[in-house]
Scaffold this motif. Structure first.
Motif, short mmCIF file in Angstrom:
data_model
loop_
_atom_site.label_atom_id
_atom_site.label_comp_id
_atom_site.label_asym_id
_atom_site.label_seq_id
_atom_site.Cartn_x
_atom_site.Cartn_y
_atom_site.Cartn_z
N SER A 1 0.73 -1.11 -0.16
CA SER A 1 0.11 -0.06 -0.05
C SER A 1 0.87 1.16 -0.19
O SER A 1 1.86 1.29 0.39
CB SER A 1 -0.95 -0.09 1.29
N PRO A 2 0.31 2.23 -0.30
CA PRO A 2 1.26 3.53 -0.49
C PRO A 2 1.47 4.11 1.08
O PRO A 2 0.52 3.66 2.07
CB PRO A 2 0.15 4.70 -1.09
N ARG B 1 4.18 1.52 5.67
CA ARG B 1 3.39 1.00 4.43
C ARG B 1 2.97 -0.29 4.92
O ARG B 1 3.81 -1.37 5.38
CB ARG B 1 4.56 0.64 3.18
N CYS C 1 4.45 11.85 4.87
CA CYS C 1 3.31 11.12 4.27
C CYS C 1 2.37 12.35 3.72
O CYS C 1 2.36 13.31 4.50
CB CYS C 1 2.69 10.15 5.10
#
Length: 717
Positions: free
Chosen positions: A106-107, A280, A268
């Motif tokens: 995931s980002p 992440r 982020c």
């Protein structure tokens, strides 16, 4: 077609086995709930519970009812959090790698927006501690150890058993004892594998991981059981060898699938502060080695499992003559009532659809020239075994089994442990090959069949095309070579011809039984005519097989597609009282006469039309440029256009030109006339007029322009 087991040698009830298989759900991995199953004690005075829930005892009101309600609310939230940590396994996830790779990373996100357990390093490993987002709860992974026999603490809890007629290797693991602490076990996925070191050439070695296809918990999550079905005695011997010496470094690897929030720098997009750490969400596989390592069996275990005190015994090969050939049978040294055999031959298969078409597909790849043209041929071949041959071998094999002390009924199985090699005689440079060569990439299962694809030049495929229809016995001949248990190699013939195939060619519709004879109708169910040369049949009657003679068929009788003939099936021995379950034809005496056009339409892939580039010459003579008598006008140029091709322009200074045309490749093989060349000429006059000819057709590759006078009408389409 071959059948796996002889009814006489395999008395188990097929229905009960099928029922067991349909109800048992097995998987190569399990979900360990870990701390998510924690049973919390809802008591305001329990300091351990309060610590887990992050409640400060000094902050409680002192009112027992209010304090209990506060602890209960916090416990519900905490239990919900733990439950959400438990991973899920869906049916399409067939391995722990599939589970891990189902979702990409995931980002990066801020910590307060994530919910999984957090790792403290970017490369977490087994043995690390993880923590919740608020940092109050810590998690770990509890190690497993290989269990020992309860009555003998020096013997590993491993076994070689039979389950539902199949042999399997089983290992049992226990959780290692842990001290009571506030650290909970992180819910995760578990898979097992057996790792061993295999000696190679020049003193080198390789490491092999063998996954356990079935993993399950015992009475609780503290007991983990791995089961590995074996393909045969050879694999059992390999495992016993690996478990008999520490030099193989054999170990059980426990693989944990976890979902963690991994540190991923700072800054982020969803963070309020650019210096706040980012994480992440990632799925990882963490490995641990179960103790003890390496695994080594005791001498008593080796003896019980069939290794004895000396070297491991190989399968014994005995040969039994049937007809004009000697066939090998391999006897299991540990279970002497069990024998393994090879198919008689492999034949081009027919698919089990309504038309029983050949399992063959041909695709052409277009090219600029005939020399560059390529054809890909993909085929499947099925094993064929004469069941009467196996039946007649039983007395001799039974004697061998009793000599080895066997008391159980004989069991015959097709050999599955060999490493087969496909060898084919394929044309080279337009000439038949003198020798068989090994072909890479073939999928071979001695029970299910062979699937393979070859890409050939046009000249070579021309020979293959003719051989498929029976023009040559040397082209497309082949064999499946097996090295059974390290003994002498055995070669199983392979035939790729459309006149002799494996699969249903004639259907049998039995009728009434009268005076020991069975009325029946034989019907041709394939696309081509078939010729019958004294076929025979076998009736399956419970555990018995009865050979049948077929009366009413004259040798050489030909049946067109869909045509049938009424016959009488005469048992060679009396039919048993249990009745007839099914009737199988011995189709070795049934020869197809392939209909080339129909078969080619079935096997040639026309989903993408392959075309070949062909050169065409356009020529004109000087006199063709002259105008009408009495006119000073002349032809300035001819523009010739080819359908599916290029165009050229001719003038008095350029009387010849060439262009290319795209033509289908199929007629080159089948001999069907190629479509004619279609072309049209535009005549450009010096006066400015343009004449357009109708489309013309020719079979020649040298064409002449058609002079046409200007017209007020539009040109034809």
């Amino acid at each position: 077609m071959t059948e796996n087991l002889l009814p006489e040698a395999q008395p188990e009830e097929a229905e009960s086995e099928a029922e067991a298989e349909s109800t048992e759900v097995t998987s190569s991995m399990v979900v360990k709930q870990g701390g998510s199953t924690l049973d919390l004690n809802i008591d305001p005075s329990d300091e351990f519970t309060l610590s887990l829930l992050g409640i400060d005892p000094q902050a409680l009101s002192g009112d027992p009812e209010r304090d209990t309600e506060e602890v209960l609310r916090a416990a519900r939230e905490f239990s919900s959090y733990l439950t959400n940590l438990a991973p899920q396994i869906f049916p399409f996830m067939t391995s722990i790698e599939g589970w891990s790779g189902e979702f990409g990373a995931s980002p990066p996100a801020a910590r307060n927006r994530l919910h999984e357990a957090f790792a403290t390093t970017s490369e977490p490993a087994f043995g690390d501690l993880f923590e919740s987002a608020d940092g109050r709860t810590r998690f770990d992974l509890i190690p497993y150890m290989v269990a020992f026999e309860e009555e003998n603490q020096h013997e590993l809890l491993v076994s070689f058993n039979e389950s539902e007629g199949k042999e399997e290797f089983t290992v049992t693991l226990f959780e290692e004892v842990q001290e009571l602490s506030e650290v909970l076990e992180l819910p995760h996925v578990i898979a097992l594998s057996l790792r061993r070191r295999i000696p190679a050439a020049a003193g080198e070695s390789t490491v092999e991981d063998m996954p356990f296809p079935v993993v399950a918990f015992g009475d609780s999550e503290a007991v983990l059981i791995g089961r590995m079905p074996l393909t045969g005695p050879k694999q059992r011997r390999q495992l016993l060898a690996a478990l008999s010496s520490p030099t193989f470094e054999t170990s059980v690897i426990v693989r944990r699938g976890v979902t963690l929030e991994i540190p991923a720098g700072t800054g982020c997009q969803d963070s309020d502060n650019a210096s706040d750490p980012c994480y992440r969400e990632t799925r990882l596989i963490l490995e641990s080695v179960a103790t003890p390592s390496p695994l080594v069996l005791s001498e008593a275990q080796r003896s019980r499992f069939g290794a004895g005190g000396g070297p491991l015994r190989a399968m014994e090969c005995t040969r039994v003559t049937y007809g004009d050939r000697s066939y090998p049978y391999w006897q299991d040294p540990v279970r002497p009532e069990r024998f393994y055999y090879l198919p008689d031959r492999f034949l081009l298969a027919r698919l089990p659809d309504s038309g029983h078409r050949p399992a063959l597909k041909v695709r052409a790849v277009g090219a600029e020239s005939q020399a560059d043209l390529r054809f890909t041929m993909e085929f499947s071949a099925s094993p064929v075994t004469d069941q009467i041959r196996l039946k007649e071998a039983l007395p001799s094999l039974g004697d061998d089994a009793r000599k080895m002390g066997a008391v159980d009924p004989l069991r015959l199985e097709i050999l599955q442990e060999a490493q087969p090699i496909l060898r084919l005689a394929l044309p080279q440079d337009g000439a038949p090959a003198a020798e068989l060569t090994e072909r890479d990439g073939a999928l071979i299962d001695l029970e299910q069949g062979v699937t393979h694809a070859e890409t050939l030049k046009f000249a070579d495929f021309q020979l293959v095309y003719q051989a498929l229809f029976g023009a040559s016995l040397s082209v497309l001949r082949g064999e499946i070579r097996v090295g059974a248990d390290g003994g002498p190699q055995e070669d199983i013939p392979l035939e790729l011809r459309l006149d002799r195939t494996a699969g249903e060619v004639l259907s049998v519709e039995p009728g009434a039984v009268a005076e020991g004879r069975i009325g029946a109708r034989l019907t041709n169910v394939i696309e081509s005519a078939v010729r019958l040369e004294q076929p025979t049949a076998v009736a399956l009657c419970g555990a018995n097989r009865v050979a049948l003679r077929i009366e009413g068929v004259q040798p050489g009788l030909q049946l067109a597609p869909g045509e049938g003939v009424d016959v009488q099936l005469v048992p060679r021995t009396p039919l048993p009282t249990v009745g007839i379950d099914s009737i199988h034809l011995n189709e070795q005496c049934i020869v197809a006469e392939p209909d080339r056009k129909v078969v080619w339409d079935l096997i040639f892939d026309r989903s993408v039309e392959a075309r070949l580039t062909r050169e065409v010459t356009v020529e004109a003579v000087a006199a063709l440029f002259a105008g009408p008598v009495g006119s000073t006008d002349r032809v300035a140029a001819f523009a010739v256009t080819l359908e599916h091709g290029g165009s050229v322009r001719l003038s008095e200074g350029r009387l010849t030109a060439t262009t290319t045309l795209s033509v289908p490749v199929e007629p080159l093989l089948t001999g069907v006339p190629a479509p004619p060349i279609r072309y049209r000429t535009e005549t450009l006059w010096q006066s400015g007029g343009i004449g357009v000819s109708p489309w013309r057709e020719t079979d020649h590759t040298i064409i002449l322009p058609v002079k046409t006078f200007p017209s007020l009408d539009p040109p034809p389409p």
